[in-house]
Scaffold this active site. Structure first.
Site, PDB file in Angstrom:
ATOM      1  N   TRP A 491       0.814  -1.226   0.000  1.00 10.21           N
ATOM      2  CA  TRP A 491       0.000   0.000   0.000  1.00 10.21           C
ATOM      3  C   TRP A 491       0.849   1.279   0.000  1.00 10.21           C
ATOM      4  O   TRP A 491       0.417   2.309   0.485  1.00 10.21           O
ATOM      5  CB  TRP A 491      -0.975   0.009   1.188  1.00 10.21           C
ATOM      6  CG  TRP A 491      -1.785  -1.233   1.291  1.00 10.21           C
ATOM      7  CD1 TRP A 491      -2.825  -1.619   0.488  1.00 10.21           C
ATOM      8  CD2 TRP A 491      -1.625  -2.296   2.247  1.00 10.21           C
ATOM      9  NE1 TRP A 491      -3.320  -2.843   0.882  1.00 10.21           N
ATOM     10  CE2 TRP A 491      -2.594  -3.289   1.958  1.00 10.21           C
ATOM     11  CE3 TRP A 491      -0.755  -2.505   3.314  1.00 10.21           C
ATOM     12  CZ2 TRP A 491      -2.717  -4.456   2.692  1.00 10.21           C
ATOM     13  CZ3 TRP A 491      -0.874  -3.676   4.045  1.00 10.21           C
ATOM     14  CH2 TRP A 491      -1.847  -4.629   3.735  1.00 10.21           C
ATOM     15  N   HIS A 492       2.034   1.203  -0.582  1.00  8.60           N
ATOM     16  CA  HIS A 492       2.921   2.373  -0.615  1.00  8.60           C
ATOM     17  C   HIS A 492       3.043   2.941  -2.028  1.00  8.60           C
ATOM     18  O   HIS A 492       4.104   3.435  -2.414  1.00  8.60           O
ATOM     19  CB  HIS A 492       4.308   2.003  -0.074  1.00  8.60           C
ATOM     20  CG  HIS A 492       4.311   1.599   1.367  1.00  8.60           C
ATOM     21  ND1 HIS A 492       5.426   1.084   2.003  1.00  8.60           N
ATOM     22  CD2 HIS A 492       3.322   1.628   2.311  1.00  8.60           C
ATOM     23  CE1 HIS A 492       5.125   0.813   3.267  1.00  8.60           C
ATOM     24  NE2 HIS A 492       3.855   1.129   3.474  1.00  8.60           N
ATOM     25  N   TYR A 493       1.980   2.869  -2.804  1.00  7.72           N
ATOM     26  CA  TYR A 493       2.027   3.384  -4.175  1.00  7.72           C
ATOM     27  C   TYR A 493       2.177   4.905  -4.154  1.00  7.72           C
ATOM     28  O   TYR A 493       1.753   5.589  -3.222  1.00  7.72           O
ATOM     29  CB  TYR A 493       0.783   2.959  -4.953  1.00  7.72           C
ATOM     30  CG  TYR A 493      -0.528   3.252  -4.270  1.00  7.72           C
ATOM     31  CD1 TYR A 493      -1.179   4.464  -4.464  1.00  7.72           C
ATOM     32  CD2 TYR A 493      -1.127   2.313  -3.425  1.00  7.72           C
ATOM     33  CE1 TYR A 493      -2.377   4.740  -3.841  1.00  7.72           C
ATOM     34  CE2 TYR A 493      -2.325   2.586  -2.790  1.00  7.72           C
ATOM     35  CZ  TYR A 493      -2.943   3.793  -3.001  1.00  7.72           C
ATOM     36  OH  TYR A 493      -4.130   4.070  -2.369  1.00  7.72           O
ATOM     37  N   HIS A 494       2.800   5.429  -5.207  1.00  2.00           N
ATOM     38  CA  HIS A 494       3.122   6.853  -5.249  1.00  2.00           C
ATOM     39  C   HIS A 494       3.359   7.276  -6.692  1.00  2.00           C
ATOM     40  O   HIS A 494       3.382   6.451  -7.599  1.00  2.00           O
ATOM     41  CB  HIS A 494       4.356   7.154  -4.386  1.00  2.00           C
ATOM     42  CG  HIS A 494       5.539   6.293  -4.707  1.00  2.00           C
ATOM     43  ND1 HIS A 494       5.653   4.981  -4.254  1.00  2.00           N
ATOM     44  CD2 HIS A 494       6.665   6.519  -5.439  1.00  2.00           C
ATOM     45  CE1 HIS A 494       6.789   4.460  -4.686  1.00  2.00           C
ATOM     46  NE2 HIS A 494       7.413   5.372  -5.416  1.00  2.00           N
TER      47      HIS A 494
END
Length: 552
Positions: A491-494
């Site tokens: 859940w660390h999309y950027h």
């Protein structure tokens, strides 16, 4: 036949464990979460005027948006628009033990977590609640690594960076108390050479450390929404259930050379009524809607590749070819086991940072078990069986693989389409192979022996849930295949509106006056082991910087 016997044995074992009291659940009732004092300036969007003026309009009351709004309100009139509700009346959101339930109990309208699936088929989630993803995540808090600051494209005032981190930490960061699983993971990491032991620290350091947590000792969550306590109440209004449709743009030749300016936003309330929020002279619209929401709003406002916007019938305000490009997601790979010992719910508290770009973390959960088998000898229990499951996972540095975000609809409530292209760059795959090999070493450590089941003749093994690690962990091709087959998200999309392509070094949208982005959509690399610390710092940091700019 073997599979049927194995399933039967598993079910029987779980029943025995239940009778012995090994499988257990917490009987503690959720704490009553009293609304904080700052709730007085938070209202449903239906209560707002159809038109009003502000110095700053912030779209997205998430991880960066809340500290940004609190800071700017010290001197200026601020409107913070959040598409979701407040977290404080939702026990699962506010509780450590409600983490998994929050991520799985989703709907298309107002659930705090909004699910989406990448084009590769990897399930993911985004926050839809005041506090954003900091209100639905696992709570791990750790500052960014040196590489992030060097490669971000921004010129940082490191003194202000440290002060901004500390401002956040005083309010919502706690030292976690390690219990069975996290203690074992700490010992295993040190046993397999993830040195040195750095103790409890919020800094990013190679080795093994205990990080901070946004859950306090009672298990209560503290998200970026709590940072609104610092706001000047007379200068801020927060609208919840306010869905921003687009940024209002106008032609305005100026000395800056840009002939397009943001003048406000249009948002819709729960009753479907439209509201116009407009900015005063020298004011700004700031998008803090996240790596999915901010690029999506740029598209819907007419900022993006001309030919692409035309296919959707969106009037083009600015031909900006890189909106939605350079999207990234850090892949997660790992294993899960059912241990034969009592286990607690624990989210990420310990991390091992390796020299070769892998971050090793772990969690344990007590989850309901539903057997596919039916027996005339066992009546359906009045309450479900609960099974402890422990997980060891690795996240890679970066990543380097580049994805793409595009619209799925002109309705802002519908998630955009995103493809992250996991492991398309060989460097990411190599890091995953190294990280999963280290998980194999952890499983073979003495610290993990108590989590193996005993079999006949003294044999011991792990009972895996899902895919186990390959037997031949020395084979690069086999390990690479495992990485591809078992990829999931942490859940660390950027990215999607990165510095130097869509925004400048002040996070202002290139070619548009009075429009800025302050969130993870501007990142080209994920900061440290978890981005939430740096996103909250960024909100505070940029707020202070903007206040100084206005004082000149």
């Amino acid at each position: 036949m073997t599979k049927r016997i194995d399933s039967s044995l598993l079910y029987t074992a779980l029943v025995v464990l239940l009778l012995l009291g090994v499988v257990h659940r917490s009987n503690a009732r959720p704490r009553v979460n009293r609304p904080p004092g700052f709730m007085r300036f938070i209202s449903n969007a239906t209560d707002f005027a159809s038109e009003d003026y502000y110095d700053y309009i912030i779209v997205g009351g998430g991880t960066a948006g809340c500290p940004l709004a609190a800071t700017l309100s010290q001197s200026f009139r601020v409107l913070l628009l959040e598409r979701g509700g407040v977290p404080y009346n939702r026990p699962n959101v506010m509780s450590h033990d409600g983490f998994l339930t929050t991520l799985t109990d989703v709907n298309n309208f107002d659930s705090p977590a909004q699910s989406f699936i990448s084009e590769e088929g990897v399930p993911n989630a985004r926050g839809r609640v005041l506090g954003g993803s900091s209100a639905i995540n696992a709570g791990f808090y750790s500052r960014a690594d040196k590489q992030f600051f060097e490669n971000s494209g921004l010129v940082w005032d490191l003194s202000s960076v440290n002060q901004s981190y500390e401002w956040v930490e005083r309010a919502i960061v706690f030292r976690p108390q390690l219990r069975t699983w996290q203690t074992a993971i700490r010992d295993a990491l040190l046993e397999v050479g993830v040195h040195p032991f750095n103790g409890f620290t919020l800094e990013h350091k190679v080795g093994t450390k205990i990080g901070g947590s946004t859950f306090d000792r009672t298990g209560r969550r503290h998200s970026s929404a709590d940072l609104l306590r610092y706001a000047r109440s007379s200068n801020i209004r927060v609208a919840v259930y306010a869905t921003v449709e687009r940024v209002l743009l106008a032609s305005s030749p100026s000395v800056s050379g840009s002939n397009v300016s943001a003048i406000g936003v249009v948002y819709r309330d729960q009753l479907g009524r439209f509201h116009h929020a407009l900015i005063r002279d020298r004011g700004e619209v700031i998008l803090s809607a996240g790596a999915l929401g901010s690029p999506q709003l740029l598209f819907l406002s007419g900022i993006g590749p001309r030919s692409y916007l035309s296919t959707w019938g969106i009037p083009v305000a600015l031909d900006q070819p890189h909106v939605g490009d350079f999207v990234y997601d850090n892949p997660r790979n790992g294993i899960s086991i059912v241990p034969p010992v009592p286990m607690e719910n624990s989210l990420i508290q310990v991390v091992g940072v390796t020299e070769d770009g892998a971050f090793l973390e772990a969690a344990s959960n007590v989850i309901p078990f539903a057997s596919p088998l039916h027996s005339v000898f066992i009546r359906a229990p009045a309450s479900p069986l609960y099974v402890p499951v422990t997980t060891i996972m690795e996240k890679i540095l970066g990543p380097v693989s580049i994805g793409l975000l595009r619209l799925a609809s002109t309705d802002v409530r519908i998630n955009p389409v995103v493809r992250f292209n996991y492991f398309s760059d060989p460097q990411d795959l190599e890091r995953c192979v190294n990280g999963t090999r280290k998980i194999g070493e952890i499983l073979r450590s003495r610290a993990m022996q108590d989590f193996m089941i005993r079999e006949w003749f003294g044999n011991r093994r792990f009972r895996f849930v899902g895919a186990p690690l390959p037997v031949d962990q020395s084979n690069d091709l086999v390990m690479a295949d495992f990485c591809r087959r078992t990829v999931s998200t942490i859940w660390h999309y950027h990215g999607g509106a990165v510095v130097g392509k869509v925004v400048d070094s002040d996070l202002k949208v290139i070619g548009v006056n009075s429009l800025r982005l302050v969130d993870g959509s501007t990142f080209n690399i994920s900061p440290g082991t978890n981005p939430q610390a740096t996103l909250m710092m960024l909100g505070r940091y940029m707020g202070l910087k903007m206040l100084r700019e206005r004082m000149r």
